[in-house]
Write a protein that holds these residues in place. Structure first.
Motif, PDB file in Angstrom:
ATOM      1  N   GLU A  86     -45.928  18.581  44.791  1.00  0.00           N
ATOM      2  CA  GLU A  86     -47.257  18.851  44.204  1.00  0.00           C
ATOM      3  C   GLU A  86     -47.184  19.683  42.922  1.00  0.00           C
ATOM      4  OE1 GLU A  86     -49.320  20.722  47.439  1.00  0.00           O
ATOM      5  OE2 GLU A  86     -49.980  18.816  48.270  1.00  0.00           O
ATOM      6  N   VAL A  87     -46.019  20.281  42.666  1.00  0.00           N
ATOM      7  CA  VAL A  87     -45.882  21.093  41.445  1.00  0.00           C
ATOM      8  C   VAL A  87     -44.909  20.389  40.509  1.00  0.00           C
ATOM      9  CG1 VAL A  87     -45.359  23.368  40.493  1.00  0.00           C
ATOM     10  CG2 VAL A  87     -46.275  23.170  42.818  1.00  0.00           C
ATOM     11  N   ALA A  88     -45.449  19.791  39.475  1.00  0.00           N
ATOM     12  CA  ALA A  88     -44.635  19.023  38.527  1.00  0.00           C
ATOM     13  C   ALA A  88     -43.903  19.954  37.567  1.00  0.00           C
ATOM     14  CB  ALA A  88     -45.536  18.077  37.730  1.00  0.00           C
ATOM     15  N   ALA A  89     -42.790  19.474  37.012  1.00  0.00           N
ATOM     16  CA  ALA A  89     -42.069  20.233  35.995  1.00  0.00           C
ATOM     17  C   ALA A  89     -42.995  20.498  34.812  1.00  0.00           C
ATOM     18  CB  ALA A  89     -40.839  19.464  35.540  1.00  0.00           C
ATOM     19  N   GLY A  90     -43.042  21.746  34.382  1.00  0.00           N
ATOM     20  CA  GLY A  90     -43.912  22.124  33.268  1.00  0.00           C
ATOM     21  C   GLY A  90     -45.360  22.332  33.681  1.00  0.00           C
ATOM     22  N   GLY A  91     -45.643  22.244  34.965  1.00  0.00           N
ATOM     23  CA  GLY A  91     -47.024  22.381  35.440  1.00  0.00           C
ATOM     24  C   GLY A  91     -47.191  23.532  36.414  1.00  0.00           C
TER      25      GLY A  91
END
Ligand code: FES
Length: 142
Positions: free
Chosen positions: A53-58
C-alpha cells in the motif's frame, strides 16, 4: 475620597476557576468542527496494513492510528506520528506527501517529517517501522 474596592475571597476563587478553564481550552486543541483531539500515537507495534500500500516515493496516512508511513525512491520505509508538534492536534489531511494540520495550518513533509510550513517548528516524531511478512508494522518496539 471613593472607597477602594475590596476583592472578596470568593471572587478571587471564581477568577482562578475561569483561568483554569481557559487554560484547558488552550491546551486541548480542537479541530475545526469541534472534534476533541485526545488521540495519541501507538505505544506498541501496530499492524497497519499491506506493505504494497506504500509505493516508492509515496506515503500513506493511517489516520486511525495517527501514523504516516512513507517509502523513499530506494525503498526505505519511514514512519512518523501525525500528532502535530505545534499544539498537539491530530493531523487530518495528507496531500501528496504533505501533511496538513487543521488547527493552525502547519505542514510537514511525510517523507522526512520536517516542517514545511509554520507555526510548527519541530519535526514530526519518528516511529520505528518495519515490513514483516508483507505487512507494515509501526510503533515503539516494531
Ligand atoms: Fe497548531 Fe498543528 S496544532 S498547527
Amino acid at each position: 475620597m471613593p472607597a477602594r474596592p475590596i476583592t472578596s475571597r470568593r471572587s478571587v476563587l471564581r477568577g482562578a476557576a475561569v483561568t483554569s478553564v481557559a487554560g484547558l481550552g488552550a491546551a486541548a486543541c480542537k479541530a475545526p468542527g469541534g472534534a476533541a483531539t485526545a488521540e495519541a500515537t501507538p505505544t506498541a507495534p501496530v499492524d497497519l496494513g499491506a506493505e504494497s500500500e506504500v509505493a516508492a516515493g509515496g506515503a500513506r496516512f493511517y489516520r486511525e492510528h495517527n501514523v504516516v508511513v512513507s517509502r523513499s525512491a530506494t525503498g526505505v520505509l519511514k514512519a512518523y506520528s501525525t500528532v502535530c508538534t505545534h499544539a498537539g492536534c491530530p493531523i487530518n489531511k495528507l496531500q501528496g506527501t504533505t501533511l496538513v494540520c487543521p488547527c493552525h495550518g502547519s505542514e510537514f513533509d511525510a517523507v522526512t517529517g520536517k516542517v514545511v510550513r509554520s507555526p510548527a517548528t519541530e519535526p514530526l516524531n519518528e516511529l520505528p517501522v518495519r515490513a514483516s511478512n508483507g505487512r507494515i508494522v509501526a510503533g515503539p518496539g516494531a
